[in-house]
Design a protein around this motif. Structure first.
Motif, short mmCIF file in Angstrom:
data_model
loop_
_atom_site.label_atom_id
_atom_site.label_comp_id
_atom_site.label_asym_id
_atom_site.label_seq_id
_atom_site.Cartn_x
_atom_site.Cartn_y
_atom_site.Cartn_z
N PHE A 5 0.86 -1.18 0.00
CA PHE A 5 0.00 0.00 0.00
C PHE A 5 0.90 1.23 0.00
N ARG A 6 0.59 2.17 -0.87
CA ARG A 6 1.37 3.41 -0.97
C ARG A 6 0.45 4.59 -0.72
N HIS A 7 1.03 5.72 -0.37
CA HIS A 7 0.25 6.94 -0.15
C HIS A 7 1.13 8.14 -0.45
N ILE A 12 0.39 10.56 7.93
CA ILE A 12 -0.36 9.30 7.87
C ILE A 12 -0.42 8.72 9.27
N LEU A 13 -1.60 8.33 9.67
CA LEU A 13 -1.80 7.69 10.97
C LEU A 13 -2.05 6.21 10.73
N VAL A 14 -1.37 5.39 11.49
CA VAL A 14 -1.59 3.96 11.40
C VAL A 14 -2.45 3.56 12.58
N HIS A 39 6.81 5.93 3.77
CA HIS A 39 7.60 6.88 2.97
C HIS A 39 6.89 7.09 1.64
N HIS A 40 7.23 8.14 0.95
CA HIS A 40 6.55 8.46 -0.31
C HIS A 40 7.17 7.79 -1.53
N SER A 41 8.48 7.60 -1.52
CA SER A 41 9.17 7.17 -2.73
C SER A 41 10.30 6.21 -2.38
N GLU A 42 10.63 5.36 -3.34
CA GLU A 42 11.78 4.47 -3.17
C GLU A 42 13.08 5.25 -3.10
N ASP A 43 13.06 6.52 -3.52
CA ASP A 43 14.24 7.38 -3.47
C ASP A 43 14.44 8.04 -2.11
#
Length: 173
Positions: A5-7, A12-14, A39-43
């Motif tokens: 799952f990405r966002h 972001i609250l878990v 995190h937002h990106s693989e970078d």
């Protein structure tokens, strides 16, 4: 259901809903694991994830060159096994959730061969690793089974061997 799952949210609250969603996804995935990327990106320089995996999920021994990782157990119990370059077990860590008799967090800052083995039907962790993420990895050494069935036997043996040290001994050196 997706295994990842990405966002793109800044915050972001878990909560229990997210944890349940990731656990359900893990139950339905062939590899029996799923994650929510925080995190937002693989970078990104920091890779943070909520990961759920079933008790029958297997992870081949691996290592992270030039990277660090930490794992905090949220739910379930986990065995982390470390190896030297020839495949000899050098250390075992038993981890459990906060409030249990076992440590709940560890950090690895060396390129040590290791694997994680779930000790319960479902394990949920918060993992943080240094980024950026790279799908390229070092080939496993010859002592790591390549065949899935052989790897399952190898992991089962490690799990069984891990049960021979006492519950009170959360760390074996």
């Amino acid at each position: 259901m997706p295994a990842v799952f990405r966002h793109q949210d800044d915050i972001i609250l878990v909560d229990n809903e997210w944890t349940t969603r990731v656990k359900e996804s893990a139950r339905n995935e062939p590899k029996r694991r799923a994650r929510l990327n925080l995190h937002h990106s693989e970078d990104d320089r920091v890779q943070e994830m909520l990961i759920a995996f079933c008790g029958d999920a297997i992870f081949a021994p691996h290592r992270h060159l030039g990277k660090s990782e930490s794992i905090c157990v949220i739910e379930g119990r986990l065995l982390v096994v470390f190896f030297d370059d020839s495949g000899r077990v050098t250390r075992r860590l038993r981890l459990g959730p906060s409030g249990s008799s076992w440590p709940s967090l560890y950090r690895l800052a060396a390129p040590a061969w290791h694997t994680v083995i779930p000790l319960d039907d479902m394990v949920v962790i918060h993992e943080t690793a240094s980024g950026p993420f790279s799908s390229e990895s070092e080939p496993p050494p010859a002592w790591v089974p390549r065949d899935d069935n052989a790897l399952r036997v190898f992991i089962a043996r490690l799990r069984d061997d891990g049960e021979h040290f006492g519950v009170e001994a959360a760390v074996e050196r």
